[in-house]
Design an enzyme around this catalytic site. Structure first.
Site, PDB file in Angstrom:
ATOM      1  N   TYR A 135       0.839  -1.196   0.000  1.00 36.22           N
ATOM      2  CA  TYR A 135       0.000   0.000   0.000  1.00 36.22           C
ATOM      3  C   TYR A 135       0.884   1.260   0.000  1.00 36.22           C
ATOM      4  O   TYR A 135       0.716   2.157  -0.827  1.00 36.22           O
ATOM      5  CB  TYR A 135      -0.888  -0.039   1.246  1.00 36.22           C
ATOM      6  CG  TYR A 135      -1.871   1.081   1.397  1.00 36.22           C
ATOM      7  CD1 TYR A 135      -2.790   1.387   0.394  1.00 36.22           C
ATOM      8  CD2 TYR A 135      -1.919   1.834   2.577  1.00 36.22           C
ATOM      9  CE1 TYR A 135      -3.722   2.399   0.566  1.00 36.22           C
ATOM     10  CE2 TYR A 135      -2.851   2.838   2.755  1.00 36.22           C
ATOM     11  CZ  TYR A 135      -3.741   3.114   1.753  1.00 36.22           C
ATOM     12  OH  TYR A 135      -4.666   4.114   1.928  1.00 36.22           O
ATOM     13  N   ILE A 165      -9.745   7.131   8.228  1.00 39.89           N
ATOM     14  CA  ILE A 165     -10.997   7.881   8.053  1.00 39.89           C
ATOM     15  C   ILE A 165     -12.106   7.159   8.807  1.00 39.89           C
ATOM     16  O   ILE A 165     -12.334   5.968   8.593  1.00 39.89           O
ATOM     17  CB  ILE A 165     -11.376   8.016   6.562  1.00 39.89           C
ATOM     18  CG1 ILE A 165     -10.248   8.713   5.789  1.00 39.89           C
ATOM     19  CG2 ILE A 165     -12.681   8.772   6.408  1.00 39.89           C
ATOM     20  CD1 ILE A 165     -10.483   8.765   4.277  1.00 39.89           C
TER      21      ILE A 165
HETATM   22  N1  SER Z   1      -7.063   3.861   6.449  1.00 44.45           N
HETATM   23  C1  SER Z   1      -5.921   3.456   5.695  1.00 44.45           C
HETATM   24  C2  SER Z   1      -5.504   2.079   6.066  1.00 44.45           C
HETATM   25  O1  SER Z   1      -5.644   1.720   7.217  1.00 44.45           O
HETATM   26  C3  SER Z   1      -4.775   4.420   5.929  1.00 44.45           C
HETATM   27  O2  SER Z   1      -4.710   5.339   4.916  1.00 44.45           O
HETATM   28  O3  SER Z   1      -5.009   1.363   5.258  1.00 44.45           O
END
Ligand code: SER
Length: 310
Positions: A135, A165
């Site tokens: 990621y 978020i």
């Molecule tokens: N909410 C995301 C994640 O936990 C972080 O950008 O992968």
């Protein structure tokens, strides 16, 4: 144009309320909840199909693209090859369409671009970025690619680094920070939450209405004021699971917390900052979140309660 990703459907609804239903084209790889497809235009579409992206952008004369498809951190570790394709090849395809059609573009990055060697406290806008997750690798490469398209082709592309978020509408989507949503649902349903992240692991968070506001405000900002493009640090609060639990307890006195640590997500969380410095966003495009822990918790609990009653 935009859908999918964690913020997709909520962003589409907000954009339609501002710019009008017929001026916002939603798209996703699967058919969405009825309101997204019934109240406006929806195109079923795979971001890896660049020709179809071009067709949609041309047919609807799209001038601003929100490029949101992504596998979040935890899901990306399950299928890193898919994450590479969706997060990076999908982005490159859309950048090409934006370049040819001269459309502006928004790219969501993440606190996942940081790694264990990044300063953990007050993490600067520009600092060490050596992520170990797929990621993080794809999102940081994405930031560089977006800046390249801006510098080389004058593409108007802007983005933010989202923290976790928290939303009362969108269920968690395979991220490391999913617990920060689950805890509110479990508090109402069972008065108990089993956390897969240790107490004392602090991470930045933002409430969904503020995340949506960031997407819109940065694209409306005066470009002359932006010394950065991809991507601006933004945050509202730095929290660990105990801090959230304490705030929930103010509303649900018999709520309690236990732990069953997931080593994969714990190690990802530990490689991310405790709190990031978002002064560049505050100074250059007036980023200023409306919600703090207290107001977010109140809103989350009342909205989820209402939803579960129906
Ligand atoms: N909410 C995301 C994640 O936990 C972080 O950008 O992968």
């Amino acid at each position: 144009m935009g859908a999918s990703g964690q913020i997709g459907s909520e962003l589409v609804l907000k954009l339609r309320s501002i710019y009008g239903n017929s001026n916002v084209i939603a798209s996703d790889i699967k058919m969405p909840k009825s309101e997204l497809s019934e109240d406006g235009i929806f195109e079923k579409h795979d971001c890896l199909d660049g020709d179809k992206t071009m067709d949609i952008v041309r047919r609807h004369k799209i001038k601003l693209i929100y490029n949101l498809p992504a596998l979040l951190s935890f899901n990306a570790e399950k299928t890193p090859q898919d994450a590479f394709n969706i997060n990076l090849i999908g982005l490159r395809n859309t950048l090409e369409v934006a370049r040819i059609e001269k459309s502006a573009m928004f790219f969501p990055s993440t606190i996942g671009v940081f790694g264990a060697s990044t300063p953990k406290v007050n993490t600067p806008q520009e600092t060490i970025t050596r992520p170990k997750t797929m990621y993080g690798v794809t999102k940081f490469a994405g930031e560089l690619l977006c800046d390249y398209y801006h510098n080389r082709f004058n593409l108007d592309i802007r983005g933010v680094r989202f923290p976790g978020i928290i939303s009362n509408k969108t269920k968690p989507g395979g991220g490391t920070t999913d617990y920060a949503i689950d805890i509110f649902y479990e508090a109402i349903k069972n008065k108990h939450f089993k956390s897969y992240i240790k107490a004392g692991t602090f991470l930045d968070m933002v409430y969904m209405p503020d995340a949506i506001k960031a997407c819109i405000d940065i694209m409306e900002a005066n470009p002359d004021k932006l010394t950065y493009r991809n991507s601006f640090n933004i945050t509202s609060m730095s929290l660990d699971v105990e801090t959230i639990a304490k705030e929930i307890k103010k509303h649900i006195a018999d709520f309690n917390l236990s732990y069953d640590i997931d080593p994969v997500r714990q190690s990802i969380a530990e490689s991310w900052p405790d709190n990031i410095d978002d002064n560049a966003a505050r100074e250059q495009w007036a980023w200023s979140p409306d919600y703090d822990l207290e107001s977010m918790t109140k809103d989350m609990l009342s909205k989820i309660e209402l939803k579960l009653c129906h």
